[in-house]
Design a protein around this motif. Sequence first.
Motif, PDB file in Angstrom:
ATOM      1  N   THR A 134      -2.127 -11.381   3.578  1.00 39.81           N
ATOM      2  CA  THR A 134      -3.731  -9.690   4.518  1.00 39.81           C
ATOM      3  C   THR A 134      -4.277 -10.714   4.945  1.00 39.81           C
ATOM      4  O   THR A 134      -4.653 -10.327   5.919  1.00 39.81           O
ATOM      5  CB  THR A 134      -4.497  -9.365   3.163  1.00 39.81           C
ATOM      6  N   ILE A 191      -6.246  -4.482  -4.766  1.00 33.98           N
ATOM      7  CA  ILE A 191      -7.034  -5.616  -3.485  1.00 33.98           C
ATOM      8  C   ILE A 191      -8.196  -6.719  -4.836  1.00 33.98           C
ATOM      9  O   ILE A 191      -7.787  -7.514  -4.814  1.00 33.98           O
ATOM     10  CB  ILE A 191      -8.631  -5.251  -2.757  1.00 33.98           C
ATOM     11  N   ASN A 192      -8.230  -5.821  -6.003  1.00 33.27           N
ATOM     12  CA  ASN A 192      -9.106  -6.928  -6.886  1.00 33.27           C
ATOM     13  C   ASN A 192      -8.086  -8.002  -7.697  1.00 33.27           C
ATOM     14  O   ASN A 192      -8.544  -9.042  -7.842  1.00 33.27           O
ATOM     15  CB  ASN A 192      -9.530  -5.761  -7.986  1.00 33.27           C
ATOM     16  N   LYS A 229      -3.296 -12.357  -1.223  1.00 33.20           N
ATOM     17  CA  LYS A 229      -4.259 -12.798  -0.195  1.00 33.20           C
ATOM     18  C   LYS A 229      -4.306 -13.576   0.880  1.00 33.20           C
ATOM     19  O   LYS A 229      -4.144 -13.023   2.396  1.00 33.20           O
ATOM     20  CB  LYS A 229      -5.985 -13.319  -1.370  1.00 33.20           C
ATOM     21  N   PHE A 247       1.128  -1.244   0.235  1.00 32.20           N
ATOM     22  CA  PHE A 247      -0.379  -0.236  -0.359  1.00 32.20           C
ATOM     23  C   PHE A 247       0.806   1.428   0.386  1.00 32.20           C
ATOM     24  O   PHE A 247       0.291   2.066  -0.168  1.00 32.20           O
ATOM     25  CB  PHE A 247      -0.752  -0.243   1.075  1.00 32.20           C
ATOM     26  N   LYS A 264      -4.028   3.464  -8.774  1.00 33.15           N
ATOM     27  CA  LYS A 264      -5.807   3.043  -7.635  1.00 33.15           C
ATOM     28  C   LYS A 264      -5.139   1.843  -6.843  1.00 33.15           C
ATOM     29  O   LYS A 264      -5.111   0.833  -7.734  1.00 33.15           O
ATOM     30  CB  LYS A 264      -5.971   2.568  -9.541  1.00 33.15           C
ATOM     31  N   LYS A 265      -5.689   1.691  -5.555  1.00 30.49           N
ATOM     32  CA  LYS A 265      -5.735   1.067  -4.629  1.00 30.49           C
ATOM     33  C   LYS A 265      -6.215   0.135  -4.938  1.00 30.49           C
ATOM     34  O   LYS A 265      -6.150  -1.343  -4.206  1.00 30.49           O
ATOM     35  CB  LYS A 265      -5.319   1.823  -3.580  1.00 30.49           C
ATOM     36  N   GLN A 266      -7.650   0.241  -5.561  1.00 29.40           N
ATOM     37  CA  GLN A 266      -8.164  -1.089  -5.481  1.00 29.40           C
ATOM     38  C   GLN A 266      -7.641  -2.395  -6.160  1.00 29.40           C
ATOM     39  O   GLN A 266      -7.654  -2.923  -6.304  1.00 29.40           O
ATOM     40  CB  GLN A 266      -9.324   0.051  -6.058  1.00 29.40           C
ATOM     41  N   ALA A 267      -7.056  -1.763  -6.890  1.00 30.16           N
ATOM     42  CA  ALA A 267      -6.348  -2.511  -7.655  1.00 30.16           C
ATOM     43  C   ALA A 267      -5.500  -3.485  -7.181  1.00 30.16           C
ATOM     44  O   ALA A 267      -5.589  -4.978  -7.931  1.00 30.16           O
ATOM     45  CB  ALA A 267      -5.372  -2.375  -9.180  1.00 30.16           C
ATOM     46  N   SER A 324      -5.545  -9.241  -6.354  1.00 24.92           N
ATOM     47  CA  SER A 324      -4.297  -9.323  -5.409  1.00 24.92           C
ATOM     48  C   SER A 324      -5.286 -11.775  -5.079  1.00 24.92           C
ATOM     49  O   SER A 324      -4.977 -11.769  -3.662  1.00 24.92           O
ATOM     50  CB  SER A 324      -4.803  -9.234  -3.262  1.00 24.92           C
TER      51      SER A 324
END
Length: 290
Positions: free
Chosen positions: A222, A211-212, A219, A200, A206-209, A214
């Motif tokens: 996390t 998550i998307n 994953k 992070f 786009k930090k969302q990327a 991962s």
Amino acid sequence: MFDEITIIGPGLIGASLGLALKSKKICKKIIGIDHSKKNLQDAIKVKAIDEGREVIDVRIQKSPIIFLCTPVSAINDVLIEIANYSSKDQIISDVGSVKNIFNAKVLKLNETKFSLVPGHPIAGTEHSGALNSLQTLFQNKWCIITPLNNKNKSVKIISQIWKKIGMKVAKMKITEHDKIMSITSHLPHLIAFTIVGTAFNLDIKKKQALINFSAGGFKDFTRIGSSDPKMWTDIFFENKAFLNQTVNSFLKDINKFVNNLNSDNRSEIYKLLKRTKQIRKSILKRESKN
Ligand code: NAP
């Protein structure tokens, strides 16, 4: 069967223990003691304990066995408090993830005020609290007992309890336990906590990327990195000496990897990956034999 067992801190591990003790009918009544009223209510709700108390008092004398399932940093203080009421025939075991934690005062109280058998069930999840407890949490997992001396009778009783609820029991020295855990558990958690922050901090708009996309490895990191911050701060500090050694060896290996990468040394990198695959294969083979 015991008439009564007390579990201090019936959270994830303590309440799971309560459920397992009940399912195997190891005691008639389980008392939970916790400074969190909410956790006590949850432990009663999931039927892990029969009675909840917010304080340690003279009533603890009725339990021949006491399991200490609080965070590691609370263990010495709780033992000193118990000693105000306990007798030397009461057996106390803990479940702390680090074992070199007992201070001089506690070691002195051991034998005269209680019989202490340190333990560590190698079972858990990234969740906390009684609401996340699982009756089968300990099934087929290892429990490590690190006896302080040759109190054979107490060690035998605690070992039998863990075995009765489905665990395989191993005995080892405190330092051996903490050294092994620094590599098999504490370093992987340290990496997970760090790598999520690293991702992070990267210059990715786009930090969302993160998550998307991962999938797989990240994953998993996390998930491990979502473990309880209080519990893990305790563990890192209590096992600082061994963790330092382990992290230093790891950093050396990382540097070696990067050097091989930068000098296009494909064969060395391939050798490392192949060796790792073989190690995992042999671990799984041994595990299936146990
Ligand atoms: P948990 O779910 O947070 O439960 C611990 C409970 O103890 C909490 O309700 C906590 O209340 C309470 N507590 C804290 N200090 C206390 C005190 N002085 N007196 C009475 N109650 C107190 O924690 P856990 O995950 O079960 O972990 C418990 C222990 O098991 C730790 O020592 C850990 O190292 C060990 N362990 C954990 C795992 C795992 O995967 N979770 C695996 C093996 C061993 P507050 O939340 O209000 O402080």
